[in-house]
Design a protein around this motif. Structure first.
Motif, mmCIF file in Angstrom:
data_model
loop_
_atom_site.group_PDB
_atom_site.id
_atom_site.type_symbol
_atom_site.label_atom_id
_atom_site.label_comp_id
_atom_site.label_asym_id
_atom_site.label_seq_id
_atom_site.Cartn_x
_atom_site.Cartn_y
_atom_site.Cartn_z
ATOM 1 N N ALA A 185 10.674 -6.275 8.478
ATOM 2 C CA ALA A 185 10.411 -5.683 6.691
ATOM 3 C C ALA A 185 10.681 -4.383 6.174
ATOM 4 O O ALA A 185 9.647 -3.553 7.252
ATOM 5 N N VAL A 186 10.969 -3.893 5.722
ATOM 6 C CA VAL A 186 11.652 -2.750 4.875
ATOM 7 C C VAL A 186 11.272 -2.530 4.041
ATOM 8 O O VAL A 186 11.789 -3.145 2.585
ATOM 9 N N GLY B 66 3.766 7.004 10.994
ATOM 10 C CA GLY B 66 2.550 6.612 10.016
ATOM 11 C C GLY B 66 2.676 6.034 8.937
ATOM 12 O O GLY B 66 1.781 5.927 8.190
ATOM 13 N N ARG B 67 3.617 5.471 8.715
ATOM 14 C CA ARG B 67 4.197 4.633 7.930
ATOM 15 C C ARG B 67 5.193 2.952 8.540
ATOM 16 O O ARG B 67 5.290 2.496 7.532
ATOM 17 N N GLY C 223 0.681 -7.416 6.894
ATOM 18 C CA GLY C 223 0.999 -8.137 5.553
ATOM 19 C C GLY C 223 0.780 -7.143 4.220
ATOM 20 O O GLY C 223 1.111 -6.759 3.101
ATOM 21 N N LYS C 224 -0.543 -7.381 4.407
ATOM 22 C CA LYS C 224 -1.087 -7.279 3.322
ATOM 23 C C LYS C 224 -1.122 -5.244 2.720
ATOM 24 O O LYS C 224 -1.219 -4.720 1.713
ATOM 25 N N SER C 225 -0.432 -4.850 4.553
ATOM 26 C CA SER C 225 -0.223 -3.076 3.880
ATOM 27 C C SER C 225 0.216 -2.069 4.220
ATOM 28 O O SER C 225 0.870 -1.868 2.767
ATOM 29 N N PHE C 226 1.466 -3.891 4.029
ATOM 30 C CA PHE C 226 2.960 -3.562 3.081
ATOM 31 C C PHE C 226 2.947 -3.982 1.997
ATOM 32 O O PHE C 226 3.387 -2.604 1.191
ATOM 33 N N ALA C 227 2.231 -5.059 1.505
ATOM 34 C CA ALA C 227 2.055 -5.148 0.172
ATOM 35 C C ALA C 227 1.620 -4.167 -0.383
ATOM 36 O O ALA C 227 1.715 -3.592 -1.940
ATOM 37 N N ALA C 228 0.596 -2.776 0.050
ATOM 38 C CA ALA C 228 -0.179 -1.843 -0.214
ATOM 39 C C ALA C 228 0.487 -0.726 -0.630
ATOM 40 O O ALA C 228 0.110 -0.176 -1.141
ATOM 41 N N PHE D 108 2.853 0.477 4.483
ATOM 42 C CA PHE D 108 3.266 1.013 6.313
ATOM 43 C C PHE D 108 4.301 0.473 4.962
ATOM 44 O O PHE D 108 4.702 -0.580 3.804
ATOM 45 N N TRP D 109 5.318 0.939 5.525
ATOM 46 C CA TRP D 109 6.818 0.719 4.130
ATOM 47 C C TRP D 109 7.527 -0.070 5.634
ATOM 48 O O TRP D 109 8.907 -0.359 5.324
#
Length: 345
Positions: free
Chosen positions: A137-138, A160-161, A215-220, A223-224
């Motif tokens: 997921a990007v 770092g992302r 998933g939470k970190s990506f939504a926030a 994470f990119w």
């Protein structure tokens, strides 16, 4: 290490108490399923239609699920293992046979998925729930140019992302696929090369390996780029922002999975469990499951007629993917490589 052990023991104890601490009324079905994998709308419809209750406990990996059951977690009726663990659990005599006379909706199960399910092609112990693959997921608002390859994790400009899953078969399988090798390889040289690729090229750019919180970190926006399951990402990203996410199966392929519904040997509600499995495979119900996570209709041949969403990836994108097989004693080779990956600085 001690902290992790205590955390695992607490989780195992909680799982053991999941049903044993409650009085059995005979009208409650207990599921042990993956996180983000049981649509509430489907559960509520089943409860209303059959006049029962459904309780769901979740796990983040096959290893966690298997370990908890082996440690004594009991009371569950249906568990949802992936293909390699279905094979293991059949051999360990942990499952009850499926009564095909109570499964009329088996007629809708895709011949393709049964062909892939070489571990149980006649559905003697398992009924396919979903066939898919983990991907990447990007966040398109942060990353505008990229190759649809596993080697996206080698990009130092994204250090770092990025995050990959805490799952040895998935991560090592990705590396093997990127090198053009089988995700089930037990060749020492190939496994060592895959391990070194992850350690030297991918891991330095990752924040961590994470099977639950990515998933939470990506939504926030922390994470990119994440490796993981589509349902986890889209389960956290608000629907109005789904157009900012590109989810793809890398061109090299990778590990593919068939998650199945299995009835545990000590299940107390066998008939109710069969009703649930048959209910899930009802095309209009299965379409709700697909819509919830924007999955392609890879298991049920008629569900596409009832779908209301566009899948986030297609079954055709999985053409280069390979089913993760039960590699038996060879799993120790994966575990050894994984420990090196996880604990090498």
């Amino acid at each position: 290490m001690k902290k992790n052990l205590l955390k695992w023991c607490a989780a195992a104890l909680a799982a053991m108490c999941f049903t044993s601490c409650a009085k059995d009324d005979g009208k409650t079905l207990y599921l042990f399923n993956w996180t983000y994998y049981t649509p509430d709308t489907v559960i509520k419809q089943f409860e209303q239609e059959f006049g029962v209750k459904v309780k769901v406990d979740s796990f983040a990996s096959n290893e966690e699920m298997f370990a908890k059951l082996k440690a004594g977690a009991s009371g569950y009726d249906i568990v949802f293992p992936s293909q390699d663990y279905v094979s293991i659990m059949i051999k360990e005599d942990m499952l009850r046979e499926i009564d095909r006379t109570k499964l009329p909706n088996a007629q809708y199960i895709s011949p393709l998925v049964l062909e892939k399910a070489t571990y149980d092609p006649d559905m003697k112990y398992s009924v396919p729930y979903y066939m898919g693959a983990a991907g990447v997921a990007v966040n398109k608002t942060k990353v505008t140019s990229y190759e649809k390859s596993w080697n996206i994790f080698a990009r130092t400009d994204l250090k770092g992302r990025m995050c990959m899953m805490d799952d040895m078969r998935e991560v090592i399988g990705d590396a093997l696929a990127y090198m053009g090798k089988s995700v089930n390889s037990l060749d020492d040289a190939e496994l060592n090369a895959a391990k070194e690729l992850v350690i030297t090229e991918w891991k330095p750019n990752l924040v961590k390996f994470d099977a639950e919180g990515f998933g939470k970190s990506f939504a926030a926006g922390d994470f990119w780029v994440v490796q993981g399951y589509a349902e986890v990402v889209f389960g956290e990203v608000p629907p109005e922002k789904w157009n900012t996410v590109d989810f793809f199966i890398p061109r090299e392929g990778g590990p593919m999975y068939i998650d199945s519904m299995c009835i545990l040997k000590n299940a107390k509600h066998y008939d109710l469990a069969m009703e649930f499995i048959n209910f899930i495979q009802r095309p209009e119900v299965y379409a709700q499951f697909l819509d919830e996570f924007r999955f392609p209709p890879s298991v049920n041949t008629e569900a596409h007629r009832f779908m209301k969403t566009e899948p986030m990836y297609t079954a055709e994108e999985m053409a280069a993917c390979e089913i993760k097989e039960d590699v038996g004693a060879g799993l120790k080779k994966f575990d050894t490589a994984w420990q090196d990956i996880r604990f090498t600085e």
